[in-house]
Design a protein around this motif. Structure first.
Motif, mmCIF file in Angstrom:
data_model
loop_
_atom_site.group_PDB
_atom_site.id
_atom_site.type_symbol
_atom_site.label_atom_id
_atom_site.label_comp_id
_atom_site.label_asym_id
_atom_site.label_seq_id
_atom_site.Cartn_x
_atom_site.Cartn_y
_atom_site.Cartn_z
ATOM 1 N N GLY A 71 -14.055 16.429 85.362
ATOM 2 C CA GLY A 71 -15.394 15.538 85.679
ATOM 3 C C GLY A 71 -16.457 16.575 85.142
ATOM 4 N N LEU A 72 -15.737 17.577 83.971
ATOM 5 C CA LEU A 72 -16.891 18.590 83.012
ATOM 6 C C LEU A 72 -17.469 17.774 82.570
ATOM 7 C CD1 LEU A 72 -15.371 21.974 84.727
ATOM 8 C CD2 LEU A 72 -16.808 20.796 85.487
ATOM 9 N N ALA A 73 -16.629 16.729 81.943
ATOM 10 C CA ALA A 73 -17.725 16.180 80.039
ATOM 11 C C ALA A 73 -18.289 15.038 80.527
ATOM 12 C CB ALA A 73 -16.180 16.483 79.582
ATOM 13 N N GLY A 434 -15.552 20.481 89.595
ATOM 14 C CA GLY A 434 -14.936 19.809 88.752
ATOM 15 C C GLY A 434 -14.102 18.711 89.738
ATOM 16 N N THR A 435 -13.685 18.303 89.418
ATOM 17 C CA THR A 435 -12.906 16.670 90.365
ATOM 18 C C THR A 435 -11.520 16.146 89.833
ATOM 19 O OG1 THR A 435 -13.053 15.061 91.739
ATOM 20 C CG2 THR A 435 -14.175 15.298 89.506
ATOM 21 N N SER A 436 -11.284 15.239 90.448
ATOM 22 C CA SER A 436 -10.003 14.980 89.728
ATOM 23 C C SER A 436 -9.908 14.135 89.012
ATOM 24 C CB SER A 436 -8.862 14.757 90.960
ATOM 25 O OG SER A 436 -8.510 15.791 92.290
ATOM 26 N N GLY A 437 -9.141 13.225 87.794
ATOM 27 C CA GLY A 437 -9.481 12.273 87.563
ATOM 28 C C GLY A 437 -7.537 11.851 86.489
ATOM 29 N N SER A 438 -8.156 11.275 85.538
ATOM 30 C CA SER A 438 -7.200 10.527 85.270
ATOM 31 C C SER A 438 -6.931 10.279 83.889
ATOM 32 C CB SER A 438 -6.713 9.809 85.700
ATOM 33 O OG SER A 438 -7.068 8.416 86.480
#
Length: 448
Positions: A71-73, A434-438
């Motif tokens: 989540g940082l992009a 930041g966070t979770s993602g997929s």
């Protein structure tokens, strides 16, 4: 027309693959001839000394990304459709001369925002070189000049960059002494090619020069053990690290030991870097290992693997030494198709298992926790640049990712594949927002 052509071609290849399989089971019938053989070694002279070979590839790939790079992009979500086409022609004149031309068209009909040039390059020259091969009593000597792809060893430092639409190439000169299939020494002086989104506008990068010597061979008296030794040099303008931005002059020396014995395989590599970063000196290193054991007598012939990397970061951003390892021109994505992290300032392990579900169907599962090697240095994203807000902090744990990849070689010319990656940030990345993602992707590749 664009949609009908690929679908029709894929159907043709699927059908031809079925015919080949059926005939292979019928021993009273001759094996079917590959229809694309007619495009190879086409004689252009009565004596057969001048021949032409044609080839190509079409790949269609869909991608679904949620919160890339933890989540940082940006953007937060990107669902894309990518199409790439390669067409090549190789002209051989006698035993010693060869010319090769390969065109690339990379299209991104679905993309959130402006696609980067590695995804959108409407039409350009991917490779175009002349080659001279001279036989000697001690082996062949190859001299090649022009635009060309290069890949060495396990592609940790020099790779063609397969996943994006446009593979990596270099402009320059390469010479090689080729003693056998297992022994070779290459020397080269090049500049990497900068892809552009127009038509025949790709160019050499004036801000980078890349040169080196790479040798590979068998360890004497140890037939199961092979070795690579190399020196790689890089000049790069405006190199960016957490310590700052400056011109760098970086040297890399390294070795790789690899091979297999019985059901065991291994690939171990170590490299050291030195040179200048502005007025500061460079001292960086990396050690990587990949071990696997295949249980050939068990159902699905599982291969249990363990990958591990230790890649140096910069422990003090205020001193006169840059400790961050720079991976030169690595395969991207590096640890998974999610392209989550670059191989710089990193510690990681990746236990994995591969299953051969059918003779041409392979499933791979992996788990990959990640840490910063140096707490003071940044977490480096897929462009090998420091991610904002990730220097220092109270911990080194970046996060973890779980990956699943399925690949099916339907015929000699058609490959299908798909992958899914889920990632969860660690303490240090959560501090930066930041966070979770997929990430998920599926692709179909037709080659001839």
């Amino acid at each position: 027309m664009t949609r009908v052509g690929p679908i029709a071609l894929i159907w043709l290849l699927l059908t031809s693959g079925s015919v080949v399989t059926a005939q292979a089971d019928d021993r009273d019938k001759p094996a079917a001839k590959d229809p694309f053989d007619a495009l190879k070694d086409i004689p252009l002279s009565p004596d057969g000394q001048v021949t032409l070979s044609l080839g190509g590839q079409l790949r269609i790939r869909s991608e679904f990304s949620r919160n890339p790079v933890f989540g940082l992009a940006a953007p937060e979500r990107n669902d894309g459709v990518l199409m790439r086409t390669y067409l090549s022609a190789g002209l051989r004149i006698g035993q010693f001369l060869k010319t090769y031309v390969e065109l690339v068209s990379g299209q991104a009909p679905v993309w959130n925002g402006t696609p980067p040039p590695t995804q959108l390059d409407r039409l350009d020259l991917l490779q175009g070189y002349g080659e001279l091969m001279l036989p000697t009593d001690l082996g062949g000597i190859m001299i090649r000049g022009g635009r060309q792809e290069m890949s060495y060893g396990s592609s940790r430092l020099v790779s063609v960059r397969e996943s994006p639409n446009v593979r990596r190439s270099f402009d320059g000169v390469r010479a090689a002494w080729i003693a056998s299939s297992d022994a070779r020494i290459d020397a080269f002086v090049t500049r990497p090619v900068l892809p552009q989104d127009g038509i025949f506008d790709d160019k050499s990068d004036p801000g980078q020069a890349f040169w080196g010597v790479y040798g590979t061979g068998q360890v004497p008296d140890l037939p199961a053990l092979k070795i690579d030794l190399y020196y790689l040099g890089l000049d790069r303008q405006n190199a960016r690290f957490a310590q700052g931005t400056a011109d760098e002059h970086r040297h890399t020396v390294g070795a790789r030991l690899f091979g297999e014995a019985g059901n065991l395989d291994w690939n171990v590599e170590a490299a050291y870097q030195f040179g200048q970063f502005g007025h500061d000196k460079i001292q960086a290193w990396t050690v990587s290992a990949n071990f696997g054991y295949t249980f050939v007598n068990m159902p699905f012939s599982p291969r249990l693997g363990l990958n591990a990397d230790a890649i140096s970061g910069d422990g003090n951003l205020e001193d006169s030494t840059l400790g961050t390892f720079y991976p030169l021109f690595p395969k991207l994505p590096y640890f998974s198709e999610a392209n989550l992290v670059a191989p710089a300032n990193l510690l990681d392990i990746q236990p994995n298992v591969s299953l051969t579900l059918l003779p041409e169907v392979k499933l791979t599962l992996g788990w990959n926790p990640l840490w910063k090697q140096a707490q003071e240095d940044a977490f480096y994203g897929p462009a090998i640049t420091p991610v904002a807000g990730t220097t220092g902090g109270t911990g080194r744990y970046i996060g973890q990712q779980f990956s699943t990849t399925l690949e099916w070689e339907v015929t000699d010319h058609l490959t299908l594949g798909g992958t899914y990656v889920n990632y969860v940030p660690g303490e240090r990345v959560r501090e930066a927002g930041g966070t979770s993602g997929s990430f998920a992707a599926g692709w179909a590749t037709v080659s001839f």
